[in-house]
Design an enzyme around this catalytic site. Structure first.
Site: not given
Length: 332
Positions: A45, A50, A79, A112
């Protein structure tokens, strides 16, 4: 206990995945993904937010090119960032993620957050002007979902879903969806078990994925680095969890994860430590008893147990798509 959950799309999602939030150091994340794949993880994931998709993609490409794993055996989740929550920007940001991950498609693509941000450039995730966040006050979730569906049609995503949505927002998407929501990713742990949301998801055949399933202990370093107060929720040190862990000769993290998995919930614990990585996926060789499950269920504090409140984001409650759980916490 099944190690996969069948999605509304017909695809199977591994019950345990590797979470990668906070893992931005290239060497660290590459090592963690490599160790995870060696340990048997096939569900990874990540998110555009990120800023680690390139590092993850490098390791995935090495494994795929060497023949150590087949693409169809992997389940990769990423996402759409807040700055991409607009129908015109969905294909752009998914393409960027695919390029970084060195993949032709992702297995699951999530919105997200329902809170759209204004787009300034590709790197400013939380754009602001004169200290004021630049929220997109015209965020259209239904139109964004329609754009997500087109990415499935194009073969760029096998399944699509949402993250951090409240029940009303889920219901709105369900009403207009041509391609159903396959998954919702939310904070869900023993102190905050999201029973009402889970019931809504059961009704619509939406699988649930828990982030922060063991309390996200890694947040301590992140919060302190930013000069923010950190309050450890204490899941790993809870007396009931410890007692059950001792009985089964397992770690408290394994008990917290096993509890959620037995409830039919997908979990994505984050770790870069090889030993803990292996322990987190090694939860299929024992069962929690009905008494264990009852004791753990009783730990639910409902909204008081939530530790991802998003309250630090200035003016977030003024956004028209601010989820109810954020608004209620800020109003307190």
């Amino acid at each position: 206990m099944a190690q996969y959950v069948e999605l509304a799309s017909g695809y199977k999602m591994p019950t345990v995945g590797l979470g990668t939030w906070q893992a931005t150091n290239a060497t660290e994340i590459e090592s963690a993904v490599d160790e995870a794949l060696k340990a048997g993880y096939r569900h990874i994931d990540t998110a555009y937010l990120y800023e680690n998709e390139k590092s993850i993609g490098k390791v995935l490409r090495e494994w795929l090119d060497s023949g150590r794993v087949k693409r169809e055996d992997l389940f990769i989740v990423t996402k759409l960032p807040g700055i991409g929550v607009h129908p015109d920007r969905v294909p752009y940001f998914l393409k960027k993620s695919l390029e970084s991950l060195q993949l032709d498609y992702v297995d699951l693509y999530l919105i997200h957050s329902p809170i759209g941000m204004q787009y300034v450039n590709d790197t400013e995730m939380w754009p602001a002007k004169d200290g004021e966040p630049l929220y997109d006050m015209d965020t259209d979730l239904e139109a964004t979902w329609k754009a997500m569906e087109k990415e499935v049609d194009a073969g760029h995503a096998k399944s699509i879903g949402v993250s951090n949505f409240d029940e009303d927002q889920v219901e709105r998407i369900v009403k207009i969806a041509r391609i159903p929501i396959s998954n919702i990713q939310v904070e869900l742990q023993v102190y905050m078990q999201q029973k009402s949301l889970r019931e809504t998801c059961r009704k619509h055949n939406i699988s649930v994925c828990s982030y922060g399933p063991i309390g996200s202990p890694g947040r301590k370093a992140l919060f302190e680095k930013r000069g923010m107060k950190f309050e450890d929720p204490g899941l790993l040190d809870d007396a009931v969890v410890k007692s059950i862990a001792e009985h089964h000769n397992k770690t408290t993290a394994q008990i917290l994860l096993r509890f959620l998995v037995q409830e039919g919930i997908i979990v994505i614990p984050k770790s870069t430590n090889p030993q803990r990585l292996r322990a987190n996926i090694n939860i299929f060789d024992f069962d929690l008893s009905q008494d264990d499950m009852t004791r753990l269920t009783a730990l639910d504090r409902k909204e008081d147990g939530r530790f991802f409140t998003f309250a630090a984001f200035k003016g977030i409650n003024n956004h028209p798509e601010c989820p109810k759980f954020i608004k209620s916490r800020i109003q307190k």
